[in-house]
Design a protein around this motif. Structure first.
Motif, short mmCIF file in Angstrom:
data_model
loop_
_atom_site.label_atom_id
_atom_site.label_comp_id
_atom_site.label_asym_id
_atom_site.label_seq_id
_atom_site.Cartn_x
_atom_site.Cartn_y
_atom_site.Cartn_z
N LEU A 168 0.83 -1.22 0.00
CA LEU A 168 0.00 0.00 0.00
C LEU A 168 0.86 1.26 0.00
CD1 LEU A 168 -2.81 1.42 0.29
CD2 LEU A 168 -2.51 1.23 2.78
N LEU A 169 0.52 2.19 -0.90
CA LEU A 169 1.14 3.51 -0.93
C LEU A 169 0.06 4.55 -0.64
CD1 LEU A 169 2.24 1.72 -3.65
CD2 LEU A 169 3.87 3.59 -3.64
N VAL A 190 4.47 2.72 1.93
CA VAL A 190 4.93 4.07 1.58
C VAL A 190 3.86 5.09 1.99
CG1 VAL A 190 5.66 5.60 -0.29
CG2 VAL A 190 6.11 3.15 -0.47
N LEU A 191 4.31 6.17 2.62
CA LEU A 191 3.42 7.30 2.91
C LEU A 191 4.12 8.56 2.42
CD1 LEU A 191 1.24 8.06 5.93
CD2 LEU A 191 2.99 9.73 5.34
N MET A 192 3.39 9.35 1.63
CA MET A 192 3.98 10.54 1.02
C MET A 192 3.34 11.81 1.59
SD MET A 192 3.47 8.87 -2.70
CE MET A 192 2.20 7.76 -2.20
N ALA A 193 4.17 12.81 1.84
CA ALA A 193 3.65 14.09 2.31
C ALA A 193 4.67 15.18 2.00
CB ALA A 193 3.33 14.04 3.80
N SER A 194 4.38 16.40 2.43
CA SER A 194 5.30 17.51 2.12
C SER A 194 5.44 18.46 3.31
CB SER A 194 4.81 18.28 0.89
OG SER A 194 3.67 19.02 1.20
N SER A 195 6.36 19.39 3.15
CA SER A 195 6.70 20.31 4.24
C SER A 195 5.61 21.33 4.51
CB SER A 195 8.00 21.05 3.89
OG SER A 195 7.91 21.65 2.60
N ASN A 196 4.77 21.61 3.51
CA ASN A 196 3.99 22.84 3.62
C ASN A 196 2.50 22.66 3.87
OD1 ASN A 196 4.09 22.11 0.58
ND2 ASN A 196 2.34 23.42 0.79
N PHE A 207 8.48 14.30 1.00
CA PHE A 207 9.20 13.16 1.58
C PHE A 207 8.31 11.93 1.50
CE2 PHE A 207 6.93 15.33 4.96
CZ PHE A 207 6.28 14.30 5.64
N ALA A 208 8.98 10.77 1.60
CA ALA A 208 8.23 9.51 1.68
C ALA A 208 8.77 8.71 2.85
CB ALA A 208 8.38 8.73 0.38
N LEU A 209 7.86 8.14 3.63
CA LEU A 209 8.25 7.16 4.65
C LEU A 209 8.10 5.81 3.96
CD1 LEU A 209 6.22 8.53 7.74
CD2 LEU A 209 8.42 9.33 6.81
#
Ligand SMILES: *Cc1c(COP(=O)(O)O)cnc(C)c1O
Length: 379
Positions: A168-169, A190-196, A207-209
């Motif tokens: 799962l992403l 995978v988990l994706m997110a951003s700084s803002n 970034f991705a975990l």
């Protein structure tokens, strides 16, 4: 115009970039050398803190990448999905659509399950499709679909994907930091997110975990040099340095933003403030007659979609400009199912700003002569 406590002349009621605190902006006043020990430590600290937010420090690694959130999504999809992989994308808005588009461009096989923008992703259809099509190796889901503001049932999705033994992403871009995702409960690779977004940093880094055991097998998968998260990870592990020029000021601001996030009580604290903001905004707008696209039980406290009023005197551009003149920037709608506009409740905003925004809406409506704020109904 005078500036407010955030150092701005207005507040952004948008899905990002957002209003940031003055202290976060001030954290950008120093020029950092990208090879400095201080900067290497700062990068390491940010990576560790992000893993801790998801309770993923033991299982995952955090790989940052330069650019907006989409760069991180494209990098993660291209790095983690092998060339012979097949991805099922759950779509109920523009960001699900975007993942499917990226996968097509990077030459991976894609299938989709589509729901309308005012419906959560269909988990029964997901279950059935995974049972039927054993070639599907990965599932990509959007946590909060920012197109409408809807909260998809990520725990249920994760449970189904895990039961079928697929990967799962999660695009948690507009949720992570304000909506709890615990890697020990929500099983994601995978988990994706951003700084803002919900971390309230400035834009410029995603970034991705990524589950460590998964990333270890991803060498050579990527379609791109600069968006290769395996390579990025290897470089960071080797000497703590970014491969290519890092957005140093963005990282300094993000480090400060993560401290302010922790000081507020982490995810729970941030969620509480955003939920408060959302409640004030929805109640206040409904009191004027506006109607939300979504019922409250699937509304994430991130961004709210309102139907365009039926009043013939309502003109979105005039409404937008007049609110902007009063210090509040809103967002147009992006829906195919209904005419709408959006108001965000994330960023450095609290009760006072929400009440002031409602005052600005009331003043604007009265200036425009708009009285019917409900949506148009078919005769
Ligand atoms: C903001 C956002 C993105 C990334 O958009 P960018 O404009 O590239 O930062 C991706 N997915 C979701 C759900 C988002 O809200």
């Amino acid at each position: 115009m005078t500036t407010n406590e955030t150092g701005n002349t207005n507040y952004l009621l948008t899905p990002g970039p957002l209003t940031t605190s003055l202290s976060i902006k001030q954290a950008m006043l120093r020029d950092w050398g990208s090879r400095d020990a201080d900067f290497i430590a700062l990068t390491a600290r940010i990576r560790e803190r992000l893993l801790a937010v998801a309770n993923a420090s033991d299982s995952h690694v955090c790989v940052p990448v330069q650019g907006s959130g989409t760069f991180a999504v494209e990098a993660a999809l291209g790095t983690v999905v092998p060339w012979d992989g097949k991805v099922l994308v759950l779509i109920n808005g523009a960001y699900g659509q975007r993942m499917a588009r990226i996968l097509g461009i990077v030459g991976r096989e894609v299938v989709t399950i589509e729901n309308a923008e005012n419906e959560v992703s269909d988990t029964a259809a997901l279950d059935a499709m995974l049972a039927r099509d054993t070639a599907i190796s990965h599932v990509a889901a959007v946590h909060c679909e920012t197109t409408s503001g809807i909260l998809n049932p990520i725990q249920e999705i994760a449970d189904i994907v895990a039961r079928h033994g697929r990967s799962l992403l999660i695009d948690s871009m507009s949720a992570f930091g304000a909506i709890d995702v615990d890697a020990s409960k929500v099983r994601f690779d995978v988990l994706m997110a951003s700084s803002n977004k919900c971390f309230e940093g400035v834009p410029g880094m995603g970034f991705a975990l990524i589950r460590r055991s998964v990333l270890e097998g991803c060498e050579g998968n990527a379609h791109s040099l600069s968006l290769d998260l395996y390579d990025q990870w290897q470089a960071l592990e080797k000497n703590g340095q970014w491969r290519f020029t890092p957005p140093t000021h963005v990282l300094a601001a993000f480090d400060r933003a993560l401290s302010e996030h922790a000081d507020e009580g982490g995810v729970a604290g941030r969620h509480a403030r955003y939920a408060g903001n959302c409640g004030i905004l929805v109640d206040g707008m409904r009191a004027m007659g506006f109607e939300t696209l979504l019922p409250d039980d699937v509304q994430a406290p991130i961004i709210i979609t309102f139907h365009t009023p039926s009043d013939p005197k309502f003109d979105f551009q005039v409404f937008y400009d007049s609110l902007s003149d009063r210090g509040f920037v809103i967002y147009p709608g992006k829906l195919t199912v209904a005419d709408s506009f959006r108001m965000g409740c994330i960023g450095r905003l609290g009760e006072d700003q929400m009440h002031a925004a409602l005052d600005a809406v009331r003043a604007t409506l009265s200036e425009m002569g708009v009285t019917q704020c409900g949506r148009a109904r078919a005769a």
